[in-house]
Design a protein around this motif. Sequence first.
Motif, PDB file in Angstrom:
ATOM      1  N   LEU A  57       0.829  -1.198   0.000  1.00 49.58           N
ATOM      2  CA  LEU A  57       0.000   0.000   0.000  1.00 49.58           C
ATOM      3  C   LEU A  57       0.868   1.255   0.000  1.00 49.58           C
ATOM      4  O   LEU A  57       0.589   2.213  -0.721  1.00 49.58           O
ATOM      5  CB  LEU A  57      -0.930   0.004   1.211  1.00 49.58           C
ATOM      6  N   GLY A  58       1.927   1.235   0.791  1.00 49.82           N
ATOM      7  CA  GLY A  58       2.842   2.370   0.795  1.00 49.82           C
ATOM      8  C   GLY A  58       3.472   2.608  -0.567  1.00 49.82           C
ATOM      9  O   GLY A  58       3.601   3.749  -1.018  1.00 49.82           O
ATOM     10  N   THR A  59       3.845   1.527  -1.246  1.00 49.18           N
ATOM     11  CA  THR A  59       4.413   1.640  -2.595  1.00 49.18           C
ATOM     12  C   THR A  59       3.424   2.273  -3.561  1.00 49.18           C
ATOM     13  O   THR A  59       3.764   3.165  -4.340  1.00 49.18           O
ATOM     14  CB  THR A  59       4.829   0.246  -3.105  1.00 49.18           C
ATOM     15  N   ILE A  60       2.167   1.825  -3.503  1.00 50.42           N
ATOM     16  CA  ILE A  60       1.138   2.351  -4.409  1.00 50.42           C
ATOM     17  C   ILE A  60       0.867   3.823  -4.138  1.00 50.42           C
ATOM     18  O   ILE A  60       0.843   4.652  -5.060  1.00 50.42           O
ATOM     19  CB  ILE A  60      -0.159   1.526  -4.264  1.00 50.42           C
ATOM     20  N   LEU A  61       0.661   4.181  -2.876  1.00 53.02           N
ATOM     21  CA  LEU A  61       0.343   5.570  -2.537  1.00 53.02           C
ATOM     22  C   LEU A  61       1.482   6.515  -2.883  1.00 53.02           C
ATOM     23  O   LEU A  61       1.263   7.612  -3.402  1.00 53.02           O
ATOM     24  CB  LEU A  61      -0.004   5.683  -1.048  1.00 53.02           C
ATOM     25  N   ASN A  62       2.710   6.086  -2.593  1.00 53.88           N
ATOM     26  CA  ASN A  62       3.852   6.939  -2.912  1.00 53.88           C
ATOM     27  C   ASN A  62       3.974   7.174  -4.411  1.00 53.88           C
ATOM     28  O   ASN A  62       4.270   8.286  -4.862  1.00 53.88           O
ATOM     29  CB  ASN A  62       5.136   6.315  -2.369  1.00 53.88           C
ATOM     30  N   SER A  63       3.737   6.124  -5.196  1.00 56.58           N
ATOM     31  CA  SER A  63       3.815   6.260  -6.654  1.00 56.58           C
ATOM     32  C   SER A  63       2.747   7.213  -7.172  1.00 56.58           C
ATOM     33  O   SER A  63       3.018   8.089  -7.990  1.00 56.58           O
ATOM     34  CB  SER A  63       3.668   4.892  -7.324  1.00 56.58           C
ATOM     35  N   LEU A  64       1.512   7.050  -6.682  1.00 53.37           N
ATOM     36  CA  LEU A  64       0.416   7.900  -7.151  1.00 53.37           C
ATOM     37  C   LEU A  64       0.623   9.352  -6.747  1.00 53.37           C
ATOM     38  O   LEU A  64       0.444  10.270  -7.545  1.00 53.37           O
ATOM     39  CB  LEU A  64      -0.916   7.379  -6.603  1.00 53.37           C
ATOM     40  N   ARG A  65       1.000   9.567  -5.505  1.00 53.93           N
ATOM     41  CA  ARG A  65       1.193  10.938  -5.028  1.00 53.93           C
ATOM     42  C   ARG A  65       2.342  11.624  -5.762  1.00 53.93           C
ATOM     43  O   ARG A  65       2.270  12.793  -6.110  1.00 53.93           O
ATOM     44  CB  ARG A  65       1.481  10.939  -3.522  1.00 53.93           C
ATOM     45  N   LYS A  66       3.404  10.881  -5.972  1.00 54.20           N
ATOM     46  CA  LYS A  66       4.631  11.468  -6.506  1.00 54.20           C
ATOM     47  C   LYS A  66       4.504  11.867  -7.967  1.00 54.20           C
ATOM     48  O   LYS A  66       5.094  12.850  -8.408  1.00 54.20           O
ATOM     49  CB  LYS A  66       5.776  10.468  -6.337  1.00 54.20           C
ATOM     50  N   HIS A  67       3.697  11.106  -8.723  1.00 54.95           N
ATOM     51  CA  HIS A  67       3.711  11.289 -10.176  1.00 54.95           C
ATOM     52  C   HIS A  67       2.418  11.806 -10.784  1.00 54.95           C
ATOM     53  O   HIS A  67       2.392  12.156 -11.961  1.00 54.95           O
ATOM     54  CB  HIS A  67       4.102   9.971 -10.855  1.00 54.95           C
ATOM     55  N   LEU A  68       1.363  11.876 -10.015  1.00 56.15           N
ATOM     56  CA  LEU A  68       0.088  12.287 -10.593  1.00 56.15           C
ATOM     57  C   LEU A  68       0.136  13.712 -11.126  1.00 56.15           C
ATOM     58  O   LEU A  68      -0.451  14.029 -12.161  1.00 56.15           O
ATOM     59  CB  LEU A  68      -1.027  12.162  -9.554  1.00 56.15           C
ATOM     60  N   LEU A  69       0.854  14.574 -10.421  1.00 57.33           N
ATOM     61  CA  LEU A  69       0.944  15.968 -10.854  1.00 57.33           C
ATOM     62  C   LEU A  69       2.345  16.353 -11.333  1.00 57.33           C
ATOM     63  O   LEU A  69       2.603  17.536 -11.547  1.00 57.33           O
ATOM     64  CB  LEU A  69       0.530  16.908  -9.714  1.00 57.33           C
ATOM     65  N   ALA A  70       3.234  15.384 -11.479  1.00 57.69           N
ATOM     66  CA  ALA A  70       4.602  15.696 -11.881  1.00 57.69           C
ATOM     67  C   ALA A  70       4.625  16.384 -13.239  1.00 57.69           C
ATOM     68  O   ALA A  70       4.086  15.885 -14.218  1.00 57.69           O
ATOM     69  CB  ALA A  70       5.436  14.417 -11.938  1.00 57.69           C
ATOM     70  N   GLY A  71       5.214  17.580 -13.287  1.00 58.37           N
ATOM     71  CA  GLY A  71       5.355  18.307 -14.544  1.00 58.37           C
ATOM     72  C   GLY A  71       4.163  19.125 -14.935  1.00 58.37           C
ATOM     73  O   GLY A  71       4.157  19.764 -15.986  1.00 58.37           O
ATOM     74  N   ARG A  72       3.085  19.159 -14.106  1.00 57.93           N
ATOM     75  CA  ARG A  72       1.887  19.914 -14.455  1.00 57.93           C
ATOM     76  C   ARG A  72       1.975  21.323 -13.882  1.00 57.93           C
ATOM     77  O   ARG A  72       2.290  21.516 -12.718  1.00 57.93           O
ATOM     78  CB  ARG A  72       0.630  19.225 -13.912  1.00 57.93           C
ATOM     79  N   THR A  73       1.662  22.309 -14.690  1.00 59.51           N
ATOM     80  CA  THR A  73       1.629  23.695 -14.215  1.00 59.51           C
ATOM     81  C   THR A  73       0.211  24.165 -13.942  1.00 59.51           C
ATOM     82  O   THR A  73      -0.016  25.019 -13.095  1.00 59.51           O
ATOM     83  CB  THR A  73       2.276  24.624 -15.264  1.00 59.51           C
ATOM     84  N   ASP A  74      -0.754  23.610 -14.658  1.00 59.62           N
ATOM     85  CA  ASP A  74      -2.152  23.994 -14.477  1.00 59.62           C
ATOM     86  C   ASP A  74      -3.014  22.748 -14.567  1.00 59.62           C
ATOM     87  O   ASP A  74      -3.627  22.475 -15.595  1.00 59.62           O
ATOM     88  CB  ASP A  74      -2.562  25.006 -15.554  1.00 59.62           C
ATOM     89  N   PRO A  75      -3.063  21.944 -13.484  1.00 62.81           N
ATOM     90  CA  PRO A  75      -3.764  20.665 -13.546  1.00 62.81           C
ATOM     91  C   PRO A  75      -5.260  20.840 -13.717  1.00 62.81           C
ATOM     92  O   PRO A  75      -5.852  21.789 -13.226  1.00 62.81           O
ATOM     93  CB  PRO A  75      -3.446  20.031 -12.186  1.00 62.81           C
ATOM     94  N   GLU A  76      -5.866  19.899 -14.435  1.00 63.22           N
ATOM     95  CA  GLU A  76      -7.313  19.906 -14.585  1.00 63.22           C
ATOM     96  C   GLU A  76      -7.957  19.500 -13.263  1.00 63.22           C
ATOM     97  O   GLU A  76      -7.331  18.867 -12.411  1.00 63.22           O
ATOM     98  CB  GLU A  76      -7.731  18.960 -15.704  1.00 63.22           C
TER      99      GLU A  76
END
Length: 311
Positions: free
Chosen positions: A60-79
């Motif tokens: 679970l820690g692996t999944i949450l860390n991956s999702l949190r870390k990369h969901l907005l990576a590189g976004r300046t104006d997220p939808e």
Amino acid sequence: MEPDGAGDGWVRPAGKRRRRRRKKGAREGSPELGSVELQRRRLQEARSELQSSEFWDSSLGTILNSLRKHLLAGRTDPEPTVEKALGALENLCLTAPAETVLEPTTQPPQKPNGGVGGLECVCYGVGNFSSCVKARYQLAFLLLLLQHLEIPENRCFVFDPVFATLEIEVLRDLGLTVLLENEEGKRPVRDPTVFYMIHCGKALYNNLLWSNWSAEALSKTAIIGNSFKGIEERVLTKIFQQDYCYIAKVLTATHEDAFPSHRQYLDVFNDTSVHCFPLHKLRDLPREVWEFHEEPVYRDEDQVEIVRKKQ
């Protein structure tokens, strides 16, 4: 996944002993071997065992860390749906919530945009969980994950061509949405979506990438399934680049976190990783990578490893 049990049919033995003897203490109307109630109880037992294990906490820690870390990576104006998903993930603690009993769900509670986190889930290939212990643990893991990510059961879409009638009934009784059409993995995403695809065929992952072949779509996609790096290592380079070209092309833009190794669940979740596709890495891929967008064709149909939809 192939079941561990016997074949599809069961023939009643000839002779006088046609009626099963009721177990001592059993009541009229008690669940038979293949009942929905019994399958739910077995899932609950598998779920409880998983939830109390170190493997669940680490995974679970692996999944949450991956999702949190990369969901907005590189976004300046997220939808909005992406921003909402990240905000909810930031508020989730890494400890599993209190255990809940799998009560029948006729009408799951509605949450806008697929739950508090704005996430959806799609599960392919979980297998015959009524007869296969490995498949049962994989489904139990999925149910725990839905609970922790606060994804409503009806926003989890499940399909496997091998599902028996009983298994479809159990899944619907749990509130999950059972897909009736074989999509062959070709499912475009709109909102951030977690694809749960344990031990699926290579073509299924390749088809999924093809159907979302853009930086914006892939950046909202997370895949829990067979290691892409492992696929690259096991398949001949020529075949990998020709038959599974979408996995090959996106490999350098993929962030992969492997599930922890645990002796008790080694054969259930072996070679499993969380795959995310950070937007800034996708945008760094050469333009010609995105210009090629032909639907996958697999030359050796006997080796595709997926069940094709009926024409």
